[in-house]
Design an enzyme around this catalytic site. Structure first.
Site, PDB file in Angstrom:
ATOM      1  N   ASN A 141      57.891  51.709  13.964  1.00  0.00           N
ATOM      2  CA  ASN A 141      58.712  52.920  13.883  1.00  0.00           C
ATOM      3  C   ASN A 141      57.890  54.113  13.424  1.00  0.00           C
ATOM      4  O   ASN A 141      57.997  55.224  13.971  1.00  0.00           O
ATOM      5  CB  ASN A 141      59.874  52.707  12.905  1.00  0.00           C
ATOM      6  CG  ASN A 141      60.949  51.787  13.444  1.00  0.00           C
ATOM      7  OD1 ASN A 141      60.973  51.478  14.632  1.00  0.00           O
ATOM      8  ND2 ASN A 141      61.838  51.343  12.577  1.00  0.00           N
ATOM      9  N   TYR A 179      69.674  43.529  20.303  1.00  0.00           N
ATOM     10  CA  TYR A 179      70.436  44.768  20.120  1.00  0.00           C
ATOM     11  C   TYR A 179      71.916  44.448  20.218  1.00  0.00           C
ATOM     12  O   TYR A 179      72.337  43.704  21.106  1.00  0.00           O
ATOM     13  CB  TYR A 179      70.112  45.787  21.221  1.00  0.00           C
ATOM     14  CG  TYR A 179      68.760  46.442  21.168  1.00  0.00           C
ATOM     15  CD1 TYR A 179      67.692  45.899  20.468  1.00  0.00           C
ATOM     16  CD2 TYR A 179      68.536  47.628  21.868  1.00  0.00           C
ATOM     17  CE1 TYR A 179      66.449  46.510  20.447  1.00  0.00           C
ATOM     18  CE2 TYR A 179      67.291  48.251  21.859  1.00  0.00           C
ATOM     19  CZ  TYR A 179      66.252  47.678  21.154  1.00  0.00           C
ATOM     20  OH  TYR A 179      65.023  48.276  21.143  1.00  0.00           O
ATOM     21  N   ARG A 206      73.611  54.061  12.152  1.00  0.00           N
ATOM     22  CA  ARG A 206      72.434  53.278  11.787  1.00  0.00           C
ATOM     23  C   ARG A 206      71.267  54.144  11.335  1.00  0.00           C
ATOM     24  O   ARG A 206      70.599  53.855  10.356  1.00  0.00           O
ATOM     25  CB  ARG A 206      71.979  52.429  12.985  1.00  0.00           C
ATOM     26  CG  ARG A 206      70.829  51.493  12.646  1.00  0.00           C
ATOM     27  CD  ARG A 206      70.179  50.928  13.888  1.00  0.00           C
ATOM     28  NE  ARG A 206      69.259  51.867  14.498  1.00  0.00           N
ATOM     29  CZ  ARG A 206      69.185  52.125  15.791  1.00  0.00           C
ATOM     30  NH1 ARG A 206      70.008  51.542  16.622  1.00  0.00           N
ATOM     31  NH2 ARG A 206      68.305  52.984  16.267  1.00  0.00           N
ATOM     32  N   HIS A 240      70.531  58.717  30.976  1.00  0.00           N
ATOM     33  CA  HIS A 240      70.609  57.694  29.938  1.00  0.00           C
ATOM     34  C   HIS A 240      71.877  56.858  30.074  1.00  0.00           C
ATOM     35  O   HIS A 240      72.090  55.903  29.336  1.00  0.00           O
ATOM     36  CB  HIS A 240      70.560  58.388  28.564  1.00  0.00           C
ATOM     37  CG  HIS A 240      70.341  57.474  27.409  1.00  0.00           C
ATOM     38  ND1 HIS A 240      71.303  57.235  26.453  1.00  0.00           N
ATOM     39  CD2 HIS A 240      69.267  56.724  27.036  1.00  0.00           C
ATOM     40  CE1 HIS A 240      70.838  56.393  25.547  1.00  0.00           C
ATOM     41  NE2 HIS A 240      69.600  56.066  25.871  1.00  0.00           N
ATOM     42  N   ARG A 246      65.644  51.296  30.463  1.00  0.00           N
ATOM     43  CA  ARG A 246      64.553  50.458  29.944  1.00  0.00           C
ATOM     44  C   ARG A 246      64.698  49.070  30.559  1.00  0.00           C
ATOM     45  O   ARG A 246      65.700  48.390  30.346  1.00  0.00           O
ATOM     46  CB  ARG A 246      64.602  50.353  28.414  1.00  0.00           C
ATOM     47  CG  ARG A 246      64.384  51.678  27.702  1.00  0.00           C
ATOM     48  CD  ARG A 246      64.089  51.476  26.227  1.00  0.00           C
ATOM     49  NE  ARG A 246      64.128  52.725  25.497  1.00  0.00           N
ATOM     50  CZ  ARG A 246      63.140  53.613  25.465  1.00  0.00           C
ATOM     51  NH1 ARG A 246      62.036  53.382  26.142  1.00  0.00           N
ATOM     52  NH2 ARG A 246      63.255  54.734  24.764  1.00  0.00           N
TER      53      ARG A 246
END
Length: 696
Positions: free
Chosen positions: A45, A460, A553, A427, A367
């Protein structure tokens, strides 16, 4: 409400506090390799944060921009705060990592340097060096005739200070690049990992024959990895993207990580040649390149140091001996990954690709995993003559090369591939399948909060929704026409699209709740909340008495618990799975539940093509209600945000049971699955409304 910078928390500092919550998982009572995972995630990250966010702030500062963001902090102030924050947190990272190493030793798992090994193991490392490393190593001399080399982004290397073995007054500087082809650690035995740089260091004099090693230092560089593409000037977007990917490797240096106590001359050699700002040089007393710790985590000999493996379940009605089309003809179905399996998504697309009555398949890909069965099925369908239209978002950051590969393969198979929309990222996550039955067209849709990626679907949390509703069919047709054609004015009727509609509809629904005063209620789960207009609407609703629960989150720029936000609570859940689903509840809307691909951020609401999906059927709404209820009751994984931007672990009320929402969902789905296998065919609603989903 008037706009004031005091209303907002800083975006970048909020992100850093999210990453702190990731690191904080190492303080929890979880297995050792799970802690090692969180170290790897934290470091990955931070790499991306420096590559994109810090690099962007540096560009703004260089351009003379005085303020950026609704909090109006200057780029320079943000850079100073970021560096201060990371430096203050570094000792905690080092403490956790060292504690984990010590605890791993007790489990007979060791990470060692070459010099710490027994003679027998050193001999094995020597053999490995000469057979597997030496030929791949790139020794680099730097002097008047050898310029400082190009170093790719995230290059890992050993800087060396040498002297001529015959004349110690002749000092040379150079480096040994450690290629990514090599493992980060050499498993010299089943339980001992040796750092690759320590093996290379031991053999530096074999790499530079005739020279003596005086000192060395492992280091790692980070470059600006944001790709600026002037799409309007590009005749060939794919070619331009390929050029941009090459330029990414050559972006300006933005960070140097180096081992602590390195020779001052080596540090000077590196910093002078890289022109890195001194405050962006970080010295570590622990190993560098910790994002590669997955190599150790994946060792099956130490599986007992991980959490018990959970296998996602396929529940009713997808567990019956029916085609995906038959299931969706009967009812809308909502599944929650990774507790429920991603297989129904693949099953639907695979069946569509093989069904002779299916004439068209349209979908978006953002993705995609490297060995995607979904994309391979689409390629087969295109080769078989089906109409296949795929929007492949080539600007999906850090997945560009993989998406480029699949885009070319789809195009070669005869699919119609859309490579992007000028000025926007696509997206949205949607698949539309058109079937011809009895000279009529039937439509099947899948809409999701997550990507068409079976790998990430295991880690996820995301919501998938299957439907054959005619109003969804009409809107999805319009959406794909917008992607493949020209349209500036089209709006959807049932679904909401951004830019334009999603933000407008969210604010409208917030205002409806505000008009109900204390009877109003909003629950919103997402990754990030940044958009100032939405935040101000939430403040107004809070002032009107609306009860607002936000489950966010990552980044949150809203300040709770102030006079104008006293009815807003913000919590963040960090755990085994990455909370990725976007679920919204507005008490007085009809319908009152929504899922979306979009976070409440300007980039999602104003600069991306996104979709928000209303959920009409009662079974799916009941399921979403229980998911949100569990997360709001979580007192083990949850953190609460205060008005200063700090997060605190939620405290259990006296005598309250511990509730980990992720473990609880695993437990619930396992129980439902066991009951279901004993009583096949029982209606799904019976399970979802059963006490299994209402226990505390």
């Amino acid at each position: 409400m008037q706009t004031s910078p005091k209303l907002f928390l800083n975006r970048e500092l909020s992100w850093l506090k999210f990453n702190t919550r990731v690191l904080d998982q190492c303080s929890n009572d979880i297995p050792l390799l799970e802690k090692l995972k969180f170290i790897a995630i934290y470091c990955t990250n931070l790499d991306e944060f420096y590559m994109i966010r810090v690099a962007g702030l540096k560009k703004l500062f260089a351009a003379g921009v005085n303020t950026s963001g609704d909090d109006e902090l200057s780029p320079l102030t943000q850079l100073k705060e970021i560096r201060k924050y990371i430096r203050e947190e570094q000792p905690l990272l080092e403490k956790y990592f060292n504690e984990i190493l010590e605890d791993l030793k007790k489990e007979n798992c060791h990470i060692k340097a070459y010099e710490e090994l027994s003679e027998d193991l050193q001999k094995k490392c020597d053999d490995f060096f000469f057979s597997n490393i030496l030929a791949l190593i790139v020794p680099i001399a730097v002097d008047a005739t050898h310029p400082f080399p190009h170093l790719n982004n995230l290059s890992f290397a050993l800087a060396v200070k040498l002297c001529d073995s015959l004349n110690e007054d002749v000092i040379k500087f150079g480096m040994i690049r450690i290629p990514r082809l090599l493992p980060r650690f050499y498993a010299v035995s089943s339980n001992v990992y040796v750092t690759i740089e320590s093996i290379v260091k031991k053999h530096a004099e074999d790499i530079f024959p005739g020279y003596k090693l005086l000192s060395s230092a492992a280091f790692r560089v980070t470059r600006n990895a944001d790709i600026d593409i002037e799409e309007e000037e590009a005749d060939d977007f794919m070619l331009l993207l390929e050029q941009g990917l090459k330029l990414r490797r050559k972006g300006a240096f933005v960070r140097l990580q180096i081992q602590k106590d390195a020779d001052e001359q080596i540090k000077e050699f590196l910093s002078n040649n890289m022109k890195i700002f001194p405050k962006d040089i970080y010295e570590y007393s622990i190993l560098l390149n910790l994002s590669t710790l997955w190599q150790i985590v994946s060792n099956k000999d130490f599986a007992h140091l991980l959490l018990p493996h959970y296998t996602p379940k396929t529940l009713h009605p997808f567990n019956e001996n029916l085609s995906a089309f038959e299931v969706i003809d009967k009812e809308d179905v909502l599944i929650f990954q990774p507790y429920e399996s991603f297989d129904p998504v693949y099953k639907l697309i695979k069946e569509a690709c093989k069904d002779n009555d299916v004439i068209s398949i349209r979908m978006t890909l953002y993705r995609v995993e490297k060995n995607s069965k979904i994309v391979q099925a689409l390629i087969d369908a295109a080769n078989d003559g089906k109409q296949v239209t795929v929007m492949v978002e080539l600007k999906a950051r850090f997945d560009e090369e993989n998406n480029l590969h699949w885009a070319k393969a789809l195009e070669d198979a005869g699919a119609h591939v859309i490579y992007g929309i000028a000025g926007f990222k696509v997206h949205a996550k949607i698949c539309q399948i058109i079937k011809r039955e009895n000279d009529k067209l039937k439509f099947y849709m899948h809409l999701s909060t997550g990507n068409y990626n079976a790998s990430t679907a295991r880690i996820y949390t995301d919501v998938s929704y299957f439907t054959s509703r005619i109003d969804f069919a009409q809107d999805s047709t319009i959406f794909f026409h917008i992607l493949s054609g020209f349209s500036k004015t089209k709006r959807l009727s049932t679904l909401s699209m951004s830019p334009g509609q999603i933000k407008e509809n969210i604010i409208k629904m917030i205002r409806v709740e505000a008009s109900k005063g204390k009877e109003g209620a909003i629950i919103a789960k997402m990754n990030s909340l940044v958009d100032s207009d939405v935040i101000k609407a939430l403040y107004e609703a809070s002032k009107a008495g609306v009860k607002i629960d936000l489950i966010i989150r990552g980044i949150c720029c809203l300040k709770p618990n102030l006079s104008f936000s006293k009815n807003i609570k913000v919590r963040s859940i960090i755990g085994k799975y990455l909370e990725h689903a976007r679920i919204f509840y507005f008490k007085h809307s009809e319908p009152n539940y929504f899922i979306s691909s979009a976070d409440w951020m300007p980039r999602n609401l104003d600069r991306r093509l996104e979709l928000m999906t209303p959920i009409f059927d009662e079974k799916s709404r009941a399921k979403l209600a229980q998911i949100l209820k569990l997360q709001l009751e979580d007192n083990e994984l949850a953190y609460e945000l205060d008005s200063e931007g700090n997060y605190h672990k939620v405290k259990k009320q006296s005598q309250a049971k511990g509730l980990n929402s992720q473990y609880k969902l695993e437990e619930y789905i396992n129980k439902i699955y066991k009951v279901m296998t004993k009583t096949p065919g029982q209606n799904r609603a019976d399970y979802l409304s059963s006490k299994l989903f209402k226990e505390n």
